[in-house]
Design an enzyme around this catalytic site. Structure first.
Site, PDB file in Angstrom:
ATOM      1  N   GLU A 176       0.889  -1.206  -0.039  1.00  0.00           N
ATOM      2  CA  GLU A 176      -0.066  -0.144   0.021  1.00  0.00           C
ATOM      3  C   GLU A 176       0.885   1.391   0.111  1.00  0.00           C
ATOM      4  O   GLU A 176       1.303   1.993   1.084  1.00  0.00           O
ATOM      5  CB  GLU A 176      -0.746   0.115   1.099  1.00  0.00           C
ATOM      6  N   LYS A 213      -2.642  -1.960  -2.983  1.00  0.00           N
ATOM      7  CA  LYS A 213      -3.868  -1.035  -2.300  1.00  0.00           C
ATOM      8  C   LYS A 213      -3.427   0.138  -2.537  1.00  0.00           C
ATOM      9  O   LYS A 213      -2.301   1.037  -2.237  1.00  0.00           O
ATOM     10  CB  LYS A 213      -3.973  -1.050  -1.030  1.00  0.00           C
TER      11      LYS A 213
END
Length: 295
Positions: A176, A213
Site C-alpha cells: 500500500e 492498495k
C-alpha cells in the site's frame, strides 16, 4: 495458504472492508462513531469499545459475503473473539469473508516527499501469530506526498522487501503506497509509482503473489496493466479522504479496481443508533461501494 480464499480474492465480486484503525487512529474512529474520550479510560477500555463497534459491523446482516470479499483487521482485533471464535475464524467460518491483518506500526517523518514505514519490532513473530490465527494476508501503508523519484523508489522498495518476507511466512501481502489525494503532483507521482511497482513486480519469482492498495488514480483506468499482471491477485482502492459518494463515483470509472474503504465504509454509523438504523445505514453504504466495485 488457503486456496479457496485465494480464488475468492482473485475472482470474487465485491470489495474489501478496512476495519483496521490502530492505536493512533482509534480515538478518531470512536469519535466519528459517537463515542467521546469521556467514555473510556486508558487503551484497554478504548480497544474494548472499538472491538464492540467492529463486532457490531461484522455481525450485522448487512455485512454479507455476497458483497464483501475480505476484511482488514488491526492486531488487537485479531487477538480478540466474537462469539467465542477469534475474529479471523468468525469472519471466514461464519461469514465467508477472508481475513487480513494490518502489520505496520505507522509512518516515519516525511523525507524526500514521502513517508516510509516505521520499523516493525517483532515482525517475524507477528507474522507467525497471524498464520496461527488463520489470517490470509497483510497490509502496510506508506504515503507519497510529492513526485519525488528517489522517495517513491524507496517506498516501493521497502514495501516489496517486506512483502517478500510476508509471502515467505505463508501470507499474501497487500502493498500500500498511498498517494496523497491532495498532492498538487498527484498525477506525476502516480506515473513514477506505477513504473517503480512494475520494476519490482518483474523481479518477483514466478510463484509470488501480491495485492496492491492504491489511491484512485487521476487518469481513469491508469492501473489496468497492473491489474493484468500475473503476480497481482487484486488491486484495491483506498478512499484516501474522499467522501463515500466521491470515492464511489471515481472508483466506478476504473474498471477492475475494487474498494478497500475504511472511513468511507463507516460513514453515518453511530453508537446511539438502534440496530435497525445501524443496519439500514450500513446496508446503504455496502451496497453503494459494491456497485462501484463491480464496474
Amino acid at each position: 495458504m488457503n486456496q479457496t480464499q485465494m480464488e475468492r480474492i482473485r475472482t470474487g465480486k465485491g470489495f474489501i472492508a478496512a476495519l483496521d484503525q490502530s492505536g493512533g487512529s482509534t480515538p478518531k474512529a470512536l469519535q466519528f462513531y459517537g463515542i467521546g474520550s469521556e467514555r473510556y479510560s486508558g487503551d484497554e477500555e478504548m480497544f474494548a469499545l472499538v472491538h464492540e463497534m467492529r463486532t457490531r459491523i461484522i455481525k450485522s446482516p448487512a455485512f454479507d459475503a455476497a458483497y464483501i470479499l475480505g476484511a482488514i483487521l488491526f492486531e488487537n482485533t485479531m487477538d480478540r473473539k466474537i462469539d467465542g471464535l477469534y475474529t479471523a475464524d468468525y469472519l471466514w467460518e461464519k461469514r465467508g469473508i477472508v481475513p487480513f491483518l494490518k502489520v505496520d506500526k505507522g509512518l516515519a517523518e516525511t523525507s524526500n516527499g514521502v513517508q516510509l514505514l516505521k520499523p516493525i519490532p517483532g515482525f517475524d513473530d507477528l507474522l507467525r501469530r497471524a498464520v496461527e490465527r488463520h489470517i490470509f494476508g497483510t497490509k502496510m501503508r506508506s504515503v507519497i506526498h510529492e513526485a519525488n523519484e528517489e522517495g517513491i523508489g524507496q517506498v516501493v522498495e521497502q514495501q516489496f522487501a517486506l512483502g517478500q518476507q510476508i509471502w515467505s511466512a505463508g501470507l499474501v501481502p497487500i502493498i500500500e503506497p498511498e498517494v496523497d489525494i491532495n498532492s498538487p503532483e498527484k498525477q506525476e507521482a502516480e506515473r513514477i509509482l506505477k513504473r517503480e511497482i512494475q520494476k519490482q513486480l518483474s523481479a518477483l519469482a514466478p510463484d509470488v503473489t501480491v495485492m496492491l492498495k492504491l489511491s484512485i488514480p487521476t487518469e481513469d483506468n491508469f492501473y489496468r496493466d497492473l491489474i493484468a499482471d500475473p503476480h497481482v491477485a487484486r488491486i484495491v482502492a483506498l478512499s484516501g479522504g474522499y467522501s463515500r459518494e466521491e470515492a464511489n463515483e471515481l472508483l466506478a470509472r476504473n474498471h477492475g479496481l475494487i474498494a478497500s474503504f475504511s472511513r468511507a465504509l463507516a460513514e453515518g454509523l453511530s453508537d446511539p443508533q438502534t440496530d435497525e438504523q445501524f443496519n439500514d445505514t450500513l446496508t446503504r453504504s455496502i451496497q453503494s461501494i459494491y456497485q462501484a466495485s463491480i464496474t
